[in-house]
Scaffold this motif. Structure first.
Motif, PDB file in Angstrom:
ATOM      1  N   TYR A  75       5.577 -27.462  27.573  1.00  0.00           N
ATOM      2  CA  TYR A  75       6.055 -26.704  28.815  1.00  0.00           C
ATOM      3  C   TYR A  75       6.717 -25.490  28.649  1.00  0.00           C
ATOM      4  O   TYR A  75       6.451 -24.558  29.228  1.00  0.00           O
ATOM      5  CB  TYR A  75       7.021 -27.619  29.627  1.00  0.00           C
ATOM      6  CG  TYR A  75       7.283 -27.267  30.912  1.00  0.00           C
ATOM      7  CD1 TYR A  75       6.320 -26.957  31.856  1.00  0.00           C
ATOM      8  CD2 TYR A  75       8.570 -26.968  31.176  1.00  0.00           C
ATOM      9  CE1 TYR A  75       6.797 -26.521  33.178  1.00  0.00           C
ATOM     10  CE2 TYR A  75       9.157 -26.217  32.296  1.00  0.00           C
ATOM     11  CZ  TYR A  75       8.111 -26.116  33.388  1.00  0.00           C
ATOM     12  OH  TYR A  75       8.679 -25.797  34.368  1.00  0.00           O
ATOM     13  N   GLY A  76       7.501 -25.373  27.524  1.00  0.00           N
ATOM     14  CA  GLY A  76       8.266 -24.215  27.069  1.00  0.00           C
ATOM     15  C   GLY A  76       7.480 -23.105  26.541  1.00  0.00           C
ATOM     16  O   GLY A  76       7.593 -22.133  26.698  1.00  0.00           O
ATOM     17  N   ILE A  77       6.288 -23.749  25.615  1.00  0.00           N
ATOM     18  CA  ILE A  77       5.623 -22.791  24.954  1.00  0.00           C
ATOM     19  C   ILE A  77       4.929 -22.069  26.039  1.00  0.00           C
ATOM     20  O   ILE A  77       4.482 -21.104  25.854  1.00  0.00           O
ATOM     21  CB  ILE A  77       4.582 -23.552  23.973  1.00  0.00           C
ATOM     22  CG1 ILE A  77       5.496 -23.980  23.002  1.00  0.00           C
ATOM     23  CG2 ILE A  77       3.718 -22.630  23.589  1.00  0.00           C
ATOM     24  CD1 ILE A  77       4.640 -25.142  21.985  1.00  0.00           C
ATOM     25  N   GLY A  78       3.990 -23.020  27.145  1.00  0.00           N
ATOM     26  CA  GLY A  78       3.522 -22.387  28.284  1.00  0.00           C
ATOM     27  C   GLY A  78       4.158 -21.273  28.924  1.00  0.00           C
ATOM     28  O   GLY A  78       3.769 -20.260  29.520  1.00  0.00           O
ATOM     29  N   GLY A  79       5.700 -21.704  29.313  1.00  0.00           N
ATOM     30  CA  GLY A  79       6.338 -20.692  30.073  1.00  0.00           C
ATOM     31  C   GLY A  79       6.619 -19.498  29.312  1.00  0.00           C
ATOM     32  O   GLY A  79       6.662 -18.367  29.716  1.00  0.00           O
ATOM     33  N   LEU A  80       6.866 -19.348  28.052  1.00  0.00           N
ATOM     34  CA  LEU A  80       7.008 -18.213  27.096  1.00  0.00           C
ATOM     35  C   LEU A  80       5.748 -17.744  27.066  1.00  0.00           C
ATOM     36  O   LEU A  80       5.759 -16.121  27.424  1.00  0.00           O
ATOM     37  CB  LEU A  80       7.060 -18.565  25.621  1.00  0.00           C
ATOM     38  CG  LEU A  80       7.305 -17.476  24.746  1.00  0.00           C
ATOM     39  CD1 LEU A  80       8.513 -16.606  25.262  1.00  0.00           C
ATOM     40  CD2 LEU A  80       7.874 -18.076  23.374  1.00  0.00           C
ATOM     41  N   LEU A  81       4.425 -18.214  27.153  1.00  0.00           N
ATOM     42  CA  LEU A  81       3.224 -17.439  27.159  1.00  0.00           C
ATOM     43  C   LEU A  81       3.072 -16.803  28.695  1.00  0.00           C
ATOM     44  O   LEU A  81       2.595 -15.621  28.735  1.00  0.00           O
ATOM     45  CB  LEU A  81       1.984 -18.255  26.764  1.00  0.00           C
ATOM     46  CG  LEU A  81       1.875 -18.954  25.454  1.00  0.00           C
ATOM     47  CD1 LEU A  81       0.816 -19.906  25.681  1.00  0.00           C
ATOM     48  CD2 LEU A  81       1.435 -17.748  24.524  1.00  0.00           C
ATOM     49  N   GLY A  82       3.284 -17.467  29.557  1.00  0.00           N
ATOM     50  CA  GLY A  82       3.326 -17.091  30.964  1.00  0.00           C
ATOM     51  C   GLY A  82       4.213 -15.831  31.019  1.00  0.00           C
ATOM     52  O   GLY A  82       3.845 -14.823  31.859  1.00  0.00           O
ATOM     53  N   SER A  83       5.263 -15.663  30.717  1.00  0.00           N
ATOM     54  CA  SER A  83       6.269 -14.587  30.540  1.00  0.00           C
ATOM     55  C   SER A  83       5.705 -13.277  29.995  1.00  0.00           C
ATOM     56  O   SER A  83       6.100 -12.262  30.400  1.00  0.00           O
ATOM     57  CB  SER A  83       7.515 -15.003  30.172  1.00  0.00           C
ATOM     58  OG  SER A  83       8.371 -16.141  30.951  1.00  0.00           O
TER      59      SER A  83
END
Length: 499
Positions: A75-83
């Motif tokens: 979830y954190g990896i996805g959030g970083l990619l989205g940002s």
């Protein structure tokens, strides 16, 4: 009371849009942080059963735990990619269109979650969790900026603080629907993980009926009539010329500069102190100890002889307390200002942590200490929610102008998501090695941040972006501020013509 209802009627368009932005913005972020803990046992069992059905032998417990940890952390990896991708996409396609697209990502993630058990694929949970992270990365980038840009000066603090209100409401909702009596049972956990798709669906249907931000329409699009129309729809009829003049001044100042990339923002001398405060506020928010408080609440409730089945409800009380105190912050922020809420909040939180470290250390020697610890836990959550939780977002939105805000929020997003990931890895080690004394680390961070904010942060309450820039120019350039603006051009060259 009459003034309150008059204000409510006049700005009903603004309040409606704040609600719509929150439902699909920071609400899912908070929801997915809290909800994943409830079906953990069921998901680990599902992973093992799926593996046995495929290969005829069970997985080693350590392998199951590794897969579960990856599901949580992706979830954190996805959030970083989205940002990382959001800066480019929002600059090219505008925030409103990107937020609508984000809802499609969230709905796709919900479908993966809902049908993972039927398809007998734990990989679908992993993909869904990654997509949720990407969607949340977009939302947490867009929501604070969008809600700050649609608000008049007198309501800007309230509007910005609603980001934390919806975040805590999302956490609370995740705790409620995660109860075994609702969707936390073994049969219903796929629908528990898919349930946040409802908030995405609501925003997807309603957001197209609301306008782009007035500042975007005037500064980026150069469309004065569309800007005025958006203002009337959001703020009602009335004299809003002063607000339009402030946007024109910002546009005039931007006429001599371009939207800066991340490295350019970092190197820009006129943004040094803004970056210092942004880093301080964001890091302190991550390392305030709120996650440690939630962790230790379970241990404290156990020690206090709470029945096992009552502990989730007691923890629900902490989530409710945080949500209510965040709502309180939205009513206090435009009265006391951002600076006061930040440094007083940090000071009170550090004081509570000092007492809590002592009570947790002594709770096995004195039977009454665990009751004192419970009171301190609730106090900490109140001080966090009513101060730093909402004021942090307001400060980070207000200290950057529109040309710098996209790159600044990319930096904020990276700090947030990387901090979430690193803290998830390191925190269990801190607890194992330091026990309750891990709070001393958070205490030191809070105390240092309180001193720094008290001594240096300019108050942004009720000020236009140009007035805030002038305050920071005094810090960035000192005596040279009288001769140079943030772009190092003489002020007389940046004079703006009013509409």
């Amino acid at each position: 009371m009459a003034a309150f209802f008059s204000n409510l009627v006049q700005f009903r368009g603004l309040y409606q849009m704040i609600l719509v932005l929150g439902i699909g913005g920071s609400f899912p972020y908070g929801f997915h942080i809290s909800v994943i803990n409830y079906p953990s046992v069921h998901i680990r069992k599902f992973i093992n059963e799926t593996w046995i059905e495929r290969h005829g032998s069970p997985l080693h417990p350590e392998t199951i735990m590794l897969l579960w940890s990856f599901i949580v952390s992706v979830y954190g990896i996805g959030g970083l990619l989205g940002s990382l991708f959001c800066t480019y996409v929002t600059t090219k396609y505008r925030k409103k269109k990107c937020q609508i697209f984000t809802n499609l990502i969230m709905l796709a993630a919900a479908l993966f979650m809902a049908f993972s058990k039927t398809a007998k694929s734990f990989e679908m949970i992993l993909v869904g969790r990654l997509l949720y992270g990407i969607g949340s990365g977009f939302s947490m980038y867009i929501h604070p900026q969008y809600v700050g840009e649609i608000s008049p000066k007198k309501l800007r603090g309230f509007a910005n603080s609603t980001v934390s209100v919806f975040l805590t409401l999302g956490k609370l909702t995740g705790q409620v629907v995660g109860l075994r009596e609702i969707l936390g049972s073994e049969a219903m956990w796929p629908w528990l993980l898919a349930s946040s798709g409802l908030s995405a669906l609501v925003q997807l249907v309603t957001l197209p009926f609301f306008p782009d931000s007035p500042s975007y329409l005037l500064i980026q699009k150069g469309n004065e009539e569309a800007c005025r129309k958006a203002i009337r729809k959001l703020w009602g009829e009335g004299d809003h010329q002063a607000e339009i003049d402030d946007i024109m001044k910002e546009k005039g100042a931007m006429g001599s500069t371009k939207t800066l990339r991340v490295l350019e923002v970092i190197k820009e001398p006129s943004l040094r102190w803004q970056l210092y405060f942004m880093m301080t506020v964001m890091t302190t928010l991550q390392l305030s100890g709120i996650n440690a408080i939630y962790f230790y609440s379970f241990e404290v409730f156990h020690t206090a002889k709470f029945e096992e089945y009552l502990i989730p409800y007691a923890s629900l009380g902490i989530g409710l307390c945080e949500c209510l105190s965040s709502i309180l912050c939205s009513s206090l922020i435009d009265r006391f200002g951002r600076k006061v809420l930040l440094w007083t909040g940090y000071t009170l939180m550090s004081s509570v942590l000092a007492l809590l470290t002592m009570t947790l250390s002594l709770q096995h020697r004195f039977f009454w200490m665990h009751y004192f610890s419970i009171i301190l836990i609730f106090l900490f959550v109140v001080f966090y929610g009513s101060g730093p939780s909402g004021a942090s977002v307001a400060v980070m939105v207000e200290i950057f102008s529109q040309s710098y805000r996209p790159s600044a929020f990319l930096i904020i997003g990276c700090i947030n998501w990387m901090g979430l990931f690193v803290l998830g890895v390191i925190f269990p080690l801190l607890v194992d090695n330091l026990g309750p004394f891990c709070f001393l680390i958070f205490l030191a961070i809070l105390a240092l941040s309180a001193i720094f904010i008290y001594l240096y942060l300019p108050e942004t309450k009720g000020k236009s972006i140009m007035e805030i820039k002038a305050e920071f120019n005094k810090l960035n350039f000192g005596k040279k501020e009288t001769s140079f603006t943030e772009n190092n051009f003489p002020k007389e060259q940046l004079a703006c013509t009013k509409l």
